[in-house]
Design an enzyme around this catalytic site. Sequence first.
Site, PDB file in Angstrom:
ATOM      1  N   GLY A  87     -10.488 100.367   3.925  1.00  0.00           N
ATOM      2  CA  GLY A  87     -11.795 100.691   3.339  1.00  0.00           C
ATOM      3  C   GLY A  87     -12.839 100.834   4.417  1.00  0.00           C
ATOM      4  NE  ARG A  90     -15.586 100.569  13.187  1.00  0.00           N
ATOM      5  CZ  ARG A  90     -15.381 100.739  14.472  1.00  0.00           C
ATOM      6  NH1 ARG A  90     -16.215 100.202  15.340  1.00  0.00           N
ATOM      7  NH2 ARG A  90     -14.362 101.416  14.902  1.00  0.00           N
ATOM      8  CE  LYS A 105     -16.508 104.569  13.671  1.00  0.00           C
ATOM      9  NZ  LYS A 105     -15.549 105.615  14.011  1.00  0.00           N
ATOM     10  CG  ASP A 117     -17.891  93.168  15.034  1.00  0.00           C
ATOM     11  OD1 ASP A 117     -17.512  94.278  14.596  1.00  0.00           O
ATOM     12  OD2 ASP A 117     -18.146  92.967  16.229  1.00  0.00           O
ATOM     13  NE  ARG A 175     -12.575 107.692   5.288  1.00  0.00           N
ATOM     14  CZ  ARG A 175     -12.774 107.655   6.597  1.00  0.00           C
ATOM     15  NH1 ARG A 175     -11.742 107.542   7.401  1.00  0.00           N
ATOM     16  NH2 ARG A 175     -13.981 107.701   7.084  1.00  0.00           N
ATOM     17  CG  ASP A 244      -6.801 104.595   7.796  1.00  0.00           C
ATOM     18  OD1 ASP A 244      -5.659 104.767   8.256  1.00  0.00           O
ATOM     19  OD2 ASP A 244      -7.681 103.977   8.399  1.00  0.00           O
ATOM     20  CG  ASP A 254     -12.564 107.748  10.670  1.00  0.00           C
ATOM     21  OD1 ASP A 254     -13.686 108.135  10.284  1.00  0.00           O
ATOM     22  OD2 ASP A 254     -11.939 106.839  10.102  1.00  0.00           O
TER      23      ASP A 254
HETATM   24  P1  AMP Z   1     -10.177 102.959  12.548  1.00  0.00           P
HETATM   25  O1  AMP Z   1      -8.873 102.850  13.263  1.00  0.00           O
HETATM   26  O2  AMP Z   1     -11.384 102.840  13.427  1.00  0.00           O
HETATM   27  O3  AMP Z   1     -10.223 104.193  11.716  1.00  0.00           O
HETATM   28  O4  AMP Z   1     -10.281 101.705  11.568  1.00  0.00           O
HETATM   29  C1  AMP Z   1      -9.260 101.277  10.710  1.00  0.00           C
HETATM   30  C2  AMP Z   1      -9.808 100.309   9.701  1.00  0.00           C
HETATM   31  O5  AMP Z   1     -10.373  99.173  10.346  1.00  0.00           O
HETATM   32  C3  AMP Z   1     -10.913 100.871   8.827  1.00  0.00           C
HETATM   33  O6  AMP Z   1     -10.778 100.293   7.547  1.00  0.00           O
HETATM   34  C4  AMP Z   1     -12.162 100.396   9.518  1.00  0.00           C
HETATM   35  O7  AMP Z   1     -13.251 100.313   8.645  1.00  0.00           O
HETATM   36  C5  AMP Z   1     -11.741  99.023  10.005  1.00  0.00           C
HETATM   37  N1  AMP Z   1     -12.503  98.600  11.193  1.00  0.00           N
HETATM   38  C6  AMP Z   1     -12.382  99.047  12.456  1.00  0.00           C
HETATM   39  N2  AMP Z   1     -13.224  98.401  13.275  1.00  0.00           N
HETATM   40  C7  AMP Z   1     -13.922  97.528  12.523  1.00  0.00           C
HETATM   41  C8  AMP Z   1     -14.943  96.562  12.786  1.00  0.00           C
HETATM   42  N3  AMP Z   1     -15.441  96.373  14.010  1.00  0.00           N
HETATM   43  N4  AMP Z   1     -15.418  95.860  11.739  1.00  0.00           N
HETATM   44  C9  AMP Z   1     -14.938  96.029  10.513  1.00  0.00           C
HETATM   45  N5  AMP Z   1     -13.969  96.884  10.195  1.00  0.00           N
HETATM   46  C10 AMP Z   1     -13.466  97.650  11.184  1.00  0.00           C
HETATM   47 MG    MG Z   2     -10.866 105.163  10.342  1.00  0.00          MG
END
Ligand code: AMP
Ligand code: MG
Length: 488
Positions: A87, A90, A105, A117, A175, A244, A254
């Site tokens: 989901g 952030r 973001k 975080d 997505r 995702d 992303d």
């Molecule tokens: P990503 O690989 O950046 O597309 O992230 C994969 C998942 O991890 C997604 O659900 C993001 O929202 C979550 N995510 C990545 N970094 C963070 C963060 N610093 N805080 C919270 N959720 C994160």
């Molecule tokens: Mg992502």
Amino acid sequence: MAFTLRGDDAVQELQPSPIPAPYWVGFSSSAAKLVNIPLNDNGYPKDESWLEVLAGNSLQTQSSQFPHPIATVYSGHQFGVWAGQLGDGRAILLGEIADQELQLKGAGKTLYSRMGDGRAVLRSSIREFLCSEAMHALGIPTSRALSVVGSDLPVLRESIETAAVCARLAPSFMRVGHFEHFASTQNIARLKELADLLIDQHYPDCRIAKDPYLELFQQICQRNANLVAQWQAVGFCHGVLNSDNISVLGITIDYGPFGFLDQFQIDHICNHSDQGGRYAYHRQPQIMHWNMACLASAFIPLLELDRSQEESQELLTKALSQFPVVYGQTWQSLFRQKLGLMTAQEDDVQLIESLLQAMHDSKVDFTQLFRGLADININAPVTEIKMRNDFLDRDAIDQWFADYIARLKSESSIDAERKLNMNAVNPKYVLRNHLAQVAIEKAQHKDFSEVTKLLKILESPFDEQEQYTEYASPPPPDLSAIEVSCSS
Ligand code: AMP
Ligand code: MG
């Protein structure tokens, strides 16, 4: 247009978490024009309240209001393995502006943050900002980036860094993972709602098709097949093609540990965390196909509304089998254009592939080589072609140039015309990692001039921009191995 699902099983309604003392790091006046934000002479919003809004500190400007921010739930496959619920951990969807979703973001924790975080660091925000705008200027479908707003708020990664918020725009951030979520939770009503929303807002012609959901699936596959072909043609590696991170509009979303190829290595891995090379350059088409298979599985319950499971599976499998066909056609067409070929001939694929093989063997710079091909004089001896010196096996590359020139002559190619056409598809400037790195390091010392300068150069990637030629060069040896990982 807006993501309209509401309710605990689909979204969380929440406010962004403020960041202290925000400041502009980067701003795209071109993206601002897309959403009609009036700008001052410096290219920043006239209405200063935008800074607080794009920082996540306020929900209104003089002319726009964002009363109902949300985070959405999705699930997905990460590195080929089912990861369950994810989901917007952030990213907070502020609302809609001029038919674009506006998402922040790094705007703080949501229900879906898991261990994270909710923040993004300055470094990764600058990379996403610059690459979104660079890809758009290259003519590649992508989410846009309006701004990066920084703050001195500390954020812990491998070391302590500072927070930033990247404001992103897209007609929709929906997505593959959104569909996988409601299929995996067997929430068919939601799945249908999602598909209907997508059709009504973004694929209206599917509504009048004999089978709207099958047609929708086919069109999503086509768009993503075309998208990945465009990536290959500019040497773009996404880095994390998890389901995702795959848009159902067929746009690039992303941006994380992406990279543009410098030295051409067909199996180049741009993401330091991707040890197995699942998302290497040459695997991107296959992986996108795999992601479309994930989407196909999620679509089965939709097709089943009108027919048996067996028949639904058959129809989707058949539709999915078109992916490599569409990809192959687009890839060929794009690489023909890169070579300045106007007609399609039987041996073209061999001609393209043998060039790529030679480039791989000699680690030739991808962007420079294709840009340079436009300067060939087809009436001069091949030994006068400067680029032959980039190849280790001169005899082999001389033979390739001879074949290429013969091919050009067979369609009566005219040097000046071909050069114009080729320079319109082979960029001179791409966001090479080392260029981003320089901008990031300066920004970390509060000098944002390089972010602005790079943005300006990358907004006209096909123009000569003589004064910036050094930005077209491959990285110096000490900067060629910058490691970019999932940490962001
Ligand atoms: P990503 O690989 O950046 O597309 O992230 C994969 C998942 O991890 C997604 O659900 C993001 O929202 C979550 N995510 C990545 N970094 C963070 C963060 N610093 N805080 C919270 N959720 C994160
Ligand atoms: Mg992502």
